[in-house]
Write an enzyme that holds these catalytic residues in place. Structure first.
Site, PDB file in Angstrom:
ATOM      1  N   ARG A 133     -38.096  24.111  13.244  1.00 47.91           N
ATOM      2  CA  ARG A 133     -36.980  24.123  12.378  1.00 47.91           C
ATOM      3  C   ARG A 133     -36.145  22.856  12.713  1.00 47.91           C
ATOM      4  O   ARG A 133     -36.317  22.268  13.548  1.00 47.91           O
ATOM      5  CB  ARG A 133     -35.987  25.590  12.309  1.00 47.91           C
ATOM      6  CG  ARG A 133     -35.876  25.685  13.961  1.00 47.91           C
ATOM      7  CD  ARG A 133     -34.775  26.575  14.323  1.00 47.91           C
ATOM      8  NE  ARG A 133     -33.584  25.671  13.933  1.00 47.91           N
ATOM      9  CZ  ARG A 133     -33.204  24.658  14.781  1.00 47.91           C
ATOM     10  NH1 ARG A 133     -33.862  24.126  15.750  1.00 47.91           N
ATOM     11  NH2 ARG A 133     -31.925  24.000  14.298  1.00 47.91           N
ATOM     12  N   GLN A 171     -29.569  30.172  16.431  1.00 42.49           N
ATOM     13  CA  GLN A 171     -29.961  28.961  17.017  1.00 42.49           C
ATOM     14  C   GLN A 171     -29.292  28.333  18.083  1.00 42.49           C
ATOM     15  O   GLN A 171     -29.533  27.628  19.261  1.00 42.49           O
ATOM     16  CB  GLN A 171     -29.988  27.933  15.962  1.00 42.49           C
ATOM     17  CG  GLN A 171     -31.061  28.194  14.694  1.00 42.49           C
ATOM     18  CD  GLN A 171     -30.426  28.917  13.519  1.00 42.49           C
ATOM     19  OE1 GLN A 171     -29.645  29.873  13.652  1.00 42.49           O
ATOM     20  NE2 GLN A 171     -31.249  29.004  12.399  1.00 42.49           N
ATOM     21  N   ASP A 202     -28.217  18.764   7.410  1.00 45.27           N
ATOM     22  CA  ASP A 202     -29.370  19.322   6.446  1.00 45.27           C
ATOM     23  C   ASP A 202     -29.586  18.176   5.380  1.00 45.27           C
ATOM     24  O   ASP A 202     -30.685  18.020   5.049  1.00 45.27           O
ATOM     25  CB  ASP A 202     -29.891  20.559   6.290  1.00 45.27           C
ATOM     26  CG  ASP A 202     -30.090  21.405   7.763  1.00 45.27           C
ATOM     27  OD1 ASP A 202     -28.772  21.750   8.065  1.00 45.27           O
ATOM     28  OD2 ASP A 202     -31.216  21.578   7.692  1.00 45.27           O
TER      29      ASP A 202
HETATM   30  O1  MRU Z   1     -32.223  26.914   9.544  1.00 42.98           O
HETATM   31  P1  MRU Z   1     -32.248  25.677  10.593  1.00 42.98           P
HETATM   32  O2  MRU Z   1     -32.391  26.278  12.225  1.00 42.98           O
HETATM   33  O3  MRU Z   1     -33.544  24.966  10.112  1.00 42.98           O
HETATM   34  O4  MRU Z   1     -30.879  24.921  10.338  1.00 42.98           O
HETATM   35  C1  MRU Z   1     -30.647  23.771  11.118  1.00 42.98           C
HETATM   36  C2  MRU Z   1     -29.402  23.246  11.046  1.00 42.98           C
HETATM   37  O5  MRU Z   1     -28.688  23.701  10.087  1.00 42.98           O
HETATM   38  C3  MRU Z   1     -29.247  22.185  11.870  1.00 42.98           C
HETATM   39  O6  MRU Z   1     -27.900  22.060  12.397  1.00 42.98           O
HETATM   40  C4  MRU Z   1     -29.776  20.779  11.321  1.00 42.98           C
HETATM   41  O7  MRU Z   1     -30.764  20.858  10.545  1.00 42.98           O
HETATM   42  C5  MRU Z   1     -29.355  19.538  11.926  1.00 42.98           C
HETATM   43  S1  MRU Z   1     -30.881  19.403  12.924  1.00 42.98           S
HETATM   44  C6  MRU Z   1     -30.701  17.887  13.610  1.00 42.98           C
END
Ligand code: MRU
Length: 356
Positions: free
Chosen positions: A53, A210, A251
């Protein structure tokens, strides 16, 4: 230069190009288990189930997955290889909707396929091998490019920090979420190396934690002063003067500077504005989507209700059958963002067209 703080990468392609190796992030911080993925389906589910992720990491995993599955495909001719390539590309493309790095990386792979195919000539005895090797090289170069971008983001972001700085971060935009080092966490590793002794407050980031599971784990492994807070405690730590700056990842960044990031990010930005604390979003330019005019055009992934009610509890934490709304991301409007830190410098959200 940022020295390596980790002995492994969260996503890798085996030397023979036949396995995608990922650290299963759903098991952290309790278990460090590497999975060896050998089919496109395994890569697809590793992405949808968040075993891998973070925006750049899923782009890299998808590129590796495409290269790996095509490398394993027994094609009779280039046309059959092309058909399979497009099938797998389309399949991986929809594994998650919000982070644009996924589509960016897969589109790069497609360009590589067609450029290589167009250069084939009759002297190529093994055209299928030529294409397979080019795809493997392209996927590896996507990861390398991300590492270079993360290093530059770390250096640019570190210029915003000073000794003893108090930082708040949300979700995980660190080593685990990218090729190496991180985006929002990259400057923190660099600041630590430079002796700034940063103090980092980590939002736990409900529902999938996370922050608690991944960011706290990464930062503590690197010996950084780490304090875990529940998401609803960001206001009090800001009001107490503990936070000098907010650093988060992204993202997808829309052309007008609106930023999609993990659910809860926009609330942190609103609080930062209220307390007069600078709020920066950090990410590679591969996360900027100039085809997307504003945050309103970004698809927000909605995930399963059990993530809210059951996932990290030994017993369900809500009555069975309760209606759940579980958007995985939110949009932070450009006006709440002090700057967007990229590998090419720091830009105000309304200045992104300078990057075109
Ligand atoms: O759902 P996830 O854990 O993939 O979400 C990730 C995020 O929102 C991070 O903050 C984002 O991808 C930046 S990663 C360098």
């Amino acid at each position: 230069m940022l020295a390596s703080v980790f002995s492994y990468d969260s996503v890798e392609l085996s030397a023979n190009g036949r396995e995608v190796i990922i650290l299963d992030q759903t098991l952290l911080p309790n278990q460090e288990k590497f999975l060896h993925l050998t089919t496109a389906e395994q890569v697809f589910f590793a992405i949808t189930l968040l075993k891998v992720r973070g925006a750049p990491a899923i782009g890299i995993a998808a590129a590796f997955g495409l290269a790996m599955s095509i490398n394993r495909f027994k094609a009779k001719n280039v046309e059959a290889l092309e058909k399979e390539f497009l099938r797998v590309k389309r399949y991986l493309y929809i594994s998650r909707p919000t982070a644009v790095n996924l589509m960016w990386a897969l589109d790069k792979m497609e360009r590589c396929f067609y450029v290589t195919k167009s250069k084939l000539d009759d002297k190529d005895k093994k055209p299928i091998e030529v294409i397979k090797n080019a795809l493997i090289a392209e996927a590896r170069s996507i990861k390398l490019e991300d590492t270079r971008m993360c290093l530059s983001i770390s250096e640019n972001g570190c210029n915003l920090l000073k000794p003893g700085v108090g930082i708040l971060t949300h979700c995980n935009a660190g080593h685990l979420a990218v090729s190496r080092y991180g985006t929002a966490l990259g400057p923190i590793y660099l600041a630590q190396q430079q002796g700034y002794a940063p103090r980092v407050y980590v939002d736990e980031t409900r529902p999938l934690l996370q922050g608690a599971r991944l960011t706290a784990y990464e930062l503590m492994n690197a010996g950084i002063d780490t304090t875990l807070i529940c998401d609803d405690m960001a206001s009090i730590v800001m009001s107490q003067g503990k936070i000098d700056i907010v650093l988060v990842g992204c993202d997808r960044v829309a052309a007008n500077g609106d930023v999609a990031n993990k659910i809860g990010t926009s609330g942190v930005a609103i609080l930062a504005k209220h307390y007069g604390i600078p709020f920066y979003s950090l990410g590679p330019t591969s996360t900027i989507d100039f085809n997307c005019p504003s945050g309103d055009n970004i698809v927000i992934e909605e995930r399963a209700s059990y993530e809210v009610t059951d996932m990290y509890f030994s017993k369900p934490s809500a009555p069975e059958g309760v209606k759940v709304y579980n958007p995985s991301f939110d949009i932070t409007p450009a006006e709440l963002i002090t700057g967007i830190v990229t590998e090419r410098g720091i830009y105000k959200p309304n200045e992104l067209t300078k990057l075109l």
